[in-house]
Design an enzyme around this catalytic site. Structure first.
Site, PDB file in Angstrom:
ATOM      1  N   ASP A  67     -16.762  33.316 -16.513  1.00 57.57           N
ATOM      2  CA  ASP A  67     -17.524  34.430 -15.916  1.00 57.57           C
ATOM      3  C   ASP A  67     -17.724  35.133 -14.358  1.00 57.57           C
ATOM      4  O   ASP A  67     -17.521  34.323 -13.424  1.00 57.57           O
ATOM      5  CB  ASP A  67     -18.831  34.237 -16.427  1.00 57.57           C
ATOM      6  N   ASN A 136     -31.661  26.552 -17.794  1.00 58.76           N
ATOM      7  CA  ASN A 136     -32.395  27.502 -19.114  1.00 58.76           C
ATOM      8  C   ASN A 136     -31.495  26.882 -20.523  1.00 58.76           C
ATOM      9  O   ASN A 136     -31.787  27.391 -22.127  1.00 58.76           O
ATOM     10  CB  ASN A 136     -32.397  28.884 -19.366  1.00 58.76           C
ATOM     11  N   HIS A 138     -28.503  27.872 -20.094  1.00 55.32           N
ATOM     12  CA  HIS A 138     -27.101  28.685 -20.584  1.00 55.32           C
ATOM     13  C   HIS A 138     -25.369  27.866 -20.260  1.00 55.32           C
ATOM     14  O   HIS A 138     -25.389  26.968 -19.673  1.00 55.32           O
ATOM     15  CB  HIS A 138     -27.175  29.883 -20.032  1.00 55.32           C
ATOM     16  N   GLU A 143     -26.943  33.468 -21.692  1.00 55.28           N
ATOM     17  CA  GLU A 143     -28.615  33.344 -21.412  1.00 55.28           C
ATOM     18  C   GLU A 143     -29.231  33.661 -23.013  1.00 55.28           C
ATOM     19  O   GLU A 143     -28.849  33.520 -24.172  1.00 55.28           O
ATOM     20  CB  GLU A 143     -29.153  34.362 -21.014  1.00 55.28           C
TER      21      GLU A 143
HETATM   22  C1  GLP Z   1     -24.236  29.306 -13.332  1.00 50.58           C
HETATM   23  C2  GLP Z   1     -22.979  29.847 -13.591  1.00 50.58           C
HETATM   24  C3  GLP Z   1     -22.667  28.556 -14.706  1.00 50.58           C
HETATM   25  C4  GLP Z   1     -23.018  27.410 -14.633  1.00 50.58           C
HETATM   26  C5  GLP Z   1     -24.502  27.123 -13.310  1.00 50.58           C
HETATM   27  C6  GLP Z   1     -25.296  26.147 -13.359  1.00 50.58           C
HETATM   28  O1  GLP Z   1     -25.352  29.771 -13.140  1.00 50.58           O
HETATM   29  N1  GLP Z   1     -22.110  30.888 -14.452  1.00 50.58           N
HETATM   30  O2  GLP Z   1     -21.433  28.260 -15.429  1.00 50.58           O
HETATM   31  O3  GLP Z   1     -22.985  26.057 -15.309  1.00 50.58           O
HETATM   32  O4  GLP Z   1     -24.573  28.624 -13.307  1.00 50.58           O
HETATM   33  O5  GLP Z   1     -24.942  26.296 -11.630  1.00 50.58           O
HETATM   34  P1  GLP Z   1     -25.196  24.952 -11.066  1.00 50.58           P
HETATM   35  O6  GLP Z   1     -23.299  23.711 -11.671  1.00 50.58           O
HETATM   36  O7  GLP Z   1     -24.525  25.149  -9.527  1.00 50.58           O
HETATM   37  O8  GLP Z   1     -25.876  24.401 -11.087  1.00 50.58           O
END
Ligand code: GLP
Length: 257
Positions: A67, A136, A138, A143
């Protein structure tokens, strides 16, 4: 789902790095699905170190990222293209033309998304997809919703995601409200999936991912439909799952450290 319980972030990163390195040795021209966020940073550092000591070679590897934020140019410090260049691509010998990150600034986003899916298919498909998880539930930027979205698409970010990701921006108001993300079908089409989670704020999402119902209101629960998922969790993120394991509720193959 194979679950590997590790002590901390460092062990999680090393385990994940070794697994990705093994994939690269088995298939030097493999296609890696890559993720961003603070969770995989240590894994990328581990891989860069393996490359630095001549243990792995990225020259034939292709990558597709999950993404990127809508509206951020690749040069923007918070874009995921920038993140990937900084944490991995600039440190290893992957040909930059082999790396793909969805464009957040394409004039025709729908056409760019369809093209992204076509490119993934033309590459032969993802061999190993790396995933983090949002609090959450995702994955990528899929989402919670009332339906799973299949392909790469434009997403409206959840308030909780905007809040969680505000820590990376100078001003919380600068966090984009939309993103472009691979869909759940794209993710499930990978031959193998490696899900990482670290920290207490992920414990509930991880528990629901493994033991909750399969529901688009917790997108990661769709991973229960895939036959080759490895989950590596540290003590804090795995706490609730570990308690369930002690009560005999976790039947998947489990390895602990
Ligand atoms: C972002 C990304 C995800 C990631 C998530 C968790 O929103 N789009 O791919 O897994 O957040 O982030 P973190 O690893 O910083 O907790």
């Amino acid at each position: 789902m194979k679950i590997i319980f590790v002590k901390d972030y460092e062990q999680m990163s090393a385990e994940a790095g070794e697994l990705i390195a093994a994939q690269m040795k088995i298939k030097p021209n493999c296609v890696l699905g890559l993720a961003t966020g603070s969770t995989p940073e240590g894994t990328y550092e581990y891989l860069a170190n393996l490359y630095g000591s001549n243990k792995i070679d990225f020259s034939k590897v292709t990558s597709f990222n999950l993404d990127d934020y809508y509206g951020l140019a690749p040069e923007h410090e918070q874009s995921y293209r920038y993140f990937m260049n900084k944490h991995l691509f600039s440190k290893v010998n992957i040909p930059i033309e082999n790396t793909h990150v969805p464009s957040g600034i394409a004039e025709d986003i729908d056409a760019a998304c369809a093209e992204y899916d076509r490119a993934m298919e033309a590459s032969g498909g993802v061999d190993l997809q790396l995933l983090g998880i949002g609090i959450n539930g995702h994955i990528g930027f899929n989402e919670p919703d009332d339906k799973f979205t299949a392909n790469t698409h434009l997403v409206r970010l959840d308030e909780s995601t905007i809040k969680a990701n505000a820590r990376f921006f100078d001003d919380p108001k600068d966090v984009p409200k939309q993103a472009v993300s691979m869909g759940i079908k794209n993710i499930l089409q990978a031959r193998k999936i490696l899900l990482l989670a670290s920290g207490q704020n992920k414990a509930e999402a991880i528990y629901q991912t493994v033991l909750g119902p399969i529901t688009p209101s917790l997108p990661a629960s769709a991973l229960q439909l895939h036959s080759d998922v490895v989950l590596i969790v540290d003590e804090a993120a795995g706490q609730k799952l570990w308690d369930a394991k002690k009560q005999g509720k976790v039947h998947e193959y489990v390895r602990t450290f």
